[in-house]
Write an enzyme that holds these catalytic residues in place. Structure first.
Site, PDB file in Angstrom:
ATOM      1  CB  SER A   1     -43.968 -35.976-151.906  1.00 37.94           C
ATOM      2  OG  SER A   1     -44.416 -34.924-152.714  1.00 37.94           O
ATOM      3  N   PRO A   2     -45.424 -34.277-149.464  1.00 34.02           N
ATOM      4  CG  PRO A   2     -46.370 -32.210-149.903  1.00 34.02           C
ATOM      5  CD  PRO A   2     -45.118 -33.006-150.087  1.00 34.02           C
TER       6      PRO A   2
ATOM      7  CB  CYS B   1     -54.098 -35.675-147.940  1.00 35.45           C
ATOM      8  SG  CYS B   1     -54.007 -33.954-148.402  1.00 35.45           S
TER       9      CYS B   1
ATOM     10  CD  GLN C   1     -48.362 -29.173-149.667  1.00 36.07           C
ATOM     11  OE1 GLN C   1     -49.235 -29.992-149.405  1.00 36.07           O
ATOM     12  NE2 GLN C   1     -47.788 -29.119-150.856  1.00 36.07           N
TER      13      GLN C   1
ATOM     14  CE1 TYR D   1     -57.155 -29.834-153.383  1.00 37.30           C
ATOM     15  CE2 TYR D   1     -54.806 -30.108-153.770  1.00 37.30           C
ATOM     16  CZ  TYR D   1     -56.062 -30.650-153.565  1.00 37.30           C
ATOM     17  OH  TYR D   1     -56.234 -32.013-153.551  1.00 37.30           O
TER      18      TYR D   1
ATOM     19  NE  ARG E   1     -45.573 -30.524-154.368  1.00 35.80           N
ATOM     20  CZ  ARG E   1     -45.634 -31.857-154.224  1.00 35.80           C
ATOM     21  NH1 ARG E   1     -46.793 -32.462-154.118  1.00 35.80           N
ATOM     22  NH2 ARG E   1     -44.535 -32.579-154.176  1.00 35.80           N
TER      23      ARG E   1
ATOM     24  CG  LEU F   1     -45.131 -41.974-161.940  1.00 35.43           C
ATOM     25  CD1 LEU F   1     -45.600 -42.347-163.332  1.00 35.43           C
ATOM     26  CD2 LEU F   1     -45.105 -43.212-161.049  1.00 35.43           C
TER      27      LEU F   1
HETATM   28  C1  LIG Z   1     -51.940 -40.422-150.653  1.00 33.26           C
HETATM   29  C2  LIG Z   1     -51.459 -39.168-151.319  1.00 33.26           C
HETATM   30  C3  LIG Z   1     -51.704 -37.950-150.734  1.00 33.26           C
HETATM   31  C4  LIG Z   1     -51.215 -36.765-151.315  1.00 33.26           C
HETATM   32  N1  LIG Z   1     -51.375 -35.567-150.655  1.00 33.26           N
HETATM   33  C5  LIG Z   1     -50.720 -34.482-151.111  1.00 33.26           C
HETATM   34  C6  LIG Z   1     -50.636 -33.296-150.319  1.00 33.26           C
HETATM   35  O1  LIG Z   1     -51.066 -33.248-149.161  1.00 33.26           O
HETATM   36  N2  LIG Z   1     -50.013 -32.221-150.864  1.00 33.26           N
HETATM   37  C7  LIG Z   1     -49.455 -32.266-152.108  1.00 33.26           C
HETATM   38  O2  LIG Z   1     -48.903 -31.261-152.561  1.00 33.26           O
HETATM   39  N3  LIG Z   1     -49.483 -33.387-152.838  1.00 33.26           N
HETATM   40  C8  LIG Z   1     -50.065 -34.482-152.366  1.00 33.26           C
HETATM   41  N4  LIG Z   1     -50.007 -35.651-153.072  1.00 33.26           N
HETATM   42  C9  LIG Z   1     -49.196 -35.681-154.298  1.00 33.26           C
HETATM   43  C10 LIG Z   1     -47.789 -36.154-153.969  1.00 33.26           C
HETATM   44  O3  LIG Z   1     -47.143 -35.300-153.034  1.00 33.26           O
HETATM   45  C11 LIG Z   1     -46.926 -36.244-155.233  1.00 33.26           C
HETATM   46  O4  LIG Z   1     -46.756 -34.972-155.782  1.00 33.26           O
HETATM   47  C12 LIG Z   1     -47.549 -37.161-156.293  1.00 33.26           C
HETATM   48  O5  LIG Z   1     -48.084 -38.334-155.701  1.00 33.26           O
HETATM   49  C13 LIG Z   1     -46.519 -37.570-157.353  1.00 33.26           C
HETATM   50  O6  LIG Z   1     -45.405 -38.181-156.756  1.00 33.26           O
HETATM   51  P1  LIG Z   1     -45.226 -39.783-156.681  1.00 33.26           P
HETATM   52  O7  LIG Z   1     -45.278 -40.273-158.113  1.00 33.26           O
HETATM   53  O8  LIG Z   1     -43.874 -39.973-156.059  1.00 33.26           O
HETATM   54  O9  LIG Z   1     -46.334 -40.347-155.875  1.00 33.26           O
HETATM   55  C14 LIG Z   1     -50.512 -36.831-152.536  1.00 33.26           C
HETATM   56  C15 LIG Z   1     -50.306 -38.063-153.147  1.00 33.26           C
HETATM   57  C16 LIG Z   1     -50.750 -39.226-152.553  1.00 33.26           C
HETATM   58  C17 LIG Z   1     -50.453 -40.550-153.208  1.00 33.26           C
END
Ligand SMILES: Cc1cc2nc3c(=O)[nH]c(=O)nc-3n(C[C@H](O)[C@H](O)[C@H](O)COP(=O)(O)O)c2cc1C
Length: 371
Positions: free
Chosen positions: A23-24, A26, A101, A183, A231, A302
């Site tokens: 997943s993307p 930042c 993205q 956003y 997304r 999650l």
């Molecule tokens: C460090 C970090 C940076 C993130 N940056 C982005 C982003 O650039 N674009 C986006 O759509 N979501 C971003 N997210 C959200 C994640 O892509 C993801 O949707 C969210 O963390 C839930 O998934 P997970 O439970 O597997 O972490 C970010 C999450 C984290 C932890």
């Protein structure tokens, strides 16, 4: 039969080896929008995570569209050159397919990074004026954004196309548009942040207009054989906000415009959101969109256990699963998931000797490492 999580998947001409996407994420580590050595290390590592699709972080189409001064952008020749360097490293060391993205942070722009509590940055602190559909701050203490004029909205559509042309020149395999997490595009969709009285506000059709114009422009600038996904936050998790029913209407329109997948996330728009967080808590959105709209979906949120990821695919709830924090914690997550599910991980040959001897016969892995 091998685990459904490790079955291939096709999006236009893009052939994915398995159903796992990074997943993307930042990193707040760019300089003037240009990726740095940190990104080389970070994305180079995740390119060898075993996920078939690596999505580069939210990358903004203009400087004012960055969340923080350290956010990645794709609005200058320098940004393009820096991204090309990271892509070249990933290509030379991995078979993972690469997506990027594209985004605009809207009213959530001009903040410090999360490790400085994401505090709003005023101009004297290196910040700038955030932009939005309406002059409504996200919450108390946040900077009040300036409402975009109709001319500025049109200009932004063109900026998304210009970034798409740069992404194509760099050679990305796929594009994801960020229309989630509060956003800019999400701000247009939700009645909680969009109070415009022109053709970009009010009715659902009007609130969808700007995101749909962006997707149409991006699709026109992106080669027909390459996939493009969006997304979305399927709900604001707040009274009177965007919800799954409106998401279904939006997804149908996106499909008509040639969108190839919906990445089903949620929230991020308002401070009073109430999120029932738990394993796979957003999966029902991916399932609903997939079933009602007949479009490929990505489930995210999650998903940390291999068996949960596998069940999501086996039960037809989504076509791909995306993990973010799981990959930060375990950058080899997909190797370990493969071993747990009886599939063959694709481990780089240099690392084959690291596999614990008791886990599985290594012959297939040696073969996979050579292909
Ligand atoms: C460090 C970090 C940076 C993130 N940056 C982005 C982003 O650039 N674009 C986006 O759509 N979501 C971003 N997210 C959200 C994640 O892509 C993801 O949707 C969210 O963390 C839930 O998934 P997970 O439970 O597997 O972490 C970010 C999450 C984290 C932890």
């Amino acid at each position: 039969m091998s685990s459904p999580l490790f079955q291939p998947f096709q999006l236009r001409s893009l052939a994915l080896d398995n159903r796992i996407m990074v997943s993307p994420m930042c990193q707040y580590s760019a300089v003037d929008g240009s990726m740095t050595d940190w990104h080389l290390a970070h994305l180079g590592m995740l390119a060898n995570s075993g996920a078939s699709l690596l999505c580069f972080e939210m990358t903004d189409v203009e400087p004012a569209g960055r969340i923080t001064p350290g956010c990645s952008g794709l609005y200058s020749d320098a940004n393009e050159a820096a991204l090309r360097r990271v892509v070249a490293l990933c290509r030379s060391t991995s078979r993972a397919k690469l997506a990027i993205q594209l985004a605009h942070a809207g009213r959530k722009a001009s903040t410090a990074p999360p490790w400085e509590e994401s505090k709003p940055l005023r101009p004297e602190q290196g910040g700038w004026q955030p932009l939005a559909p309406s002059a409504i701050a996200m919450g108390e203490g946040e900077i009040v954004p300036r409402a975009l004029t109709r001319g500025e909205i049109k200009a932004l559509v063109a900026k998304f196309s210009e970034s798409v042309i740069r992404a194509e020149r760099i050679g990305f395999d796929a594009l994801e548009l960020h229309s989630a997490h509060g956003y800019l595009l999400h701000e247009f969709l939700s009645p909680l942040s969009n109070r415009r009285d022109d053709e970009y506000g009010g009715t659902l059709a009007n609130r969808m207009r700007f995101p749909l114009e962006v997707v149409a422009a991006m699709r026109a600038a992106w080669p027909a054989h390459k996939p493009l996904g969006v997304r979305v936050s399927c709900t604001d998790w707040a009274e009177g906000g965007w919800d799954i029913e409106q998401t279904i209407v939006l997804a149908r329109e996106l499909k008509k415009l040639g969108c190839d997948w919906i990445d089903c996330s949620g929230g991020g728009l308002v401070k009073n959101q109430v999120i029932p967080v738990g394993p796979g808590y957003q999966v029902p959105f991916a399932e609903r969109v997939r079933r009602d709209v007949g479009i490929a979906t990505v489930a995210v949120g999650l998903i940390t256990e291999a068996r949960l990821a596998e069940a999501i695919i086996t039960e037809g709830k989504a076509d791909l699963v995306a993990l973010a924090r799981g990959f930060l914690w375990d950058p080899r997550w997909a190797w370990h998931a493969a071993l747990e599910l009886g599939a063959t991980p694709r481990i780089p040959p240099q690392y084959l000797r690291g596999r614990p001897a008791h886990r599985a016969p290594a012959t297939a892995e040696r073969q996979a490492a050579r292909t």
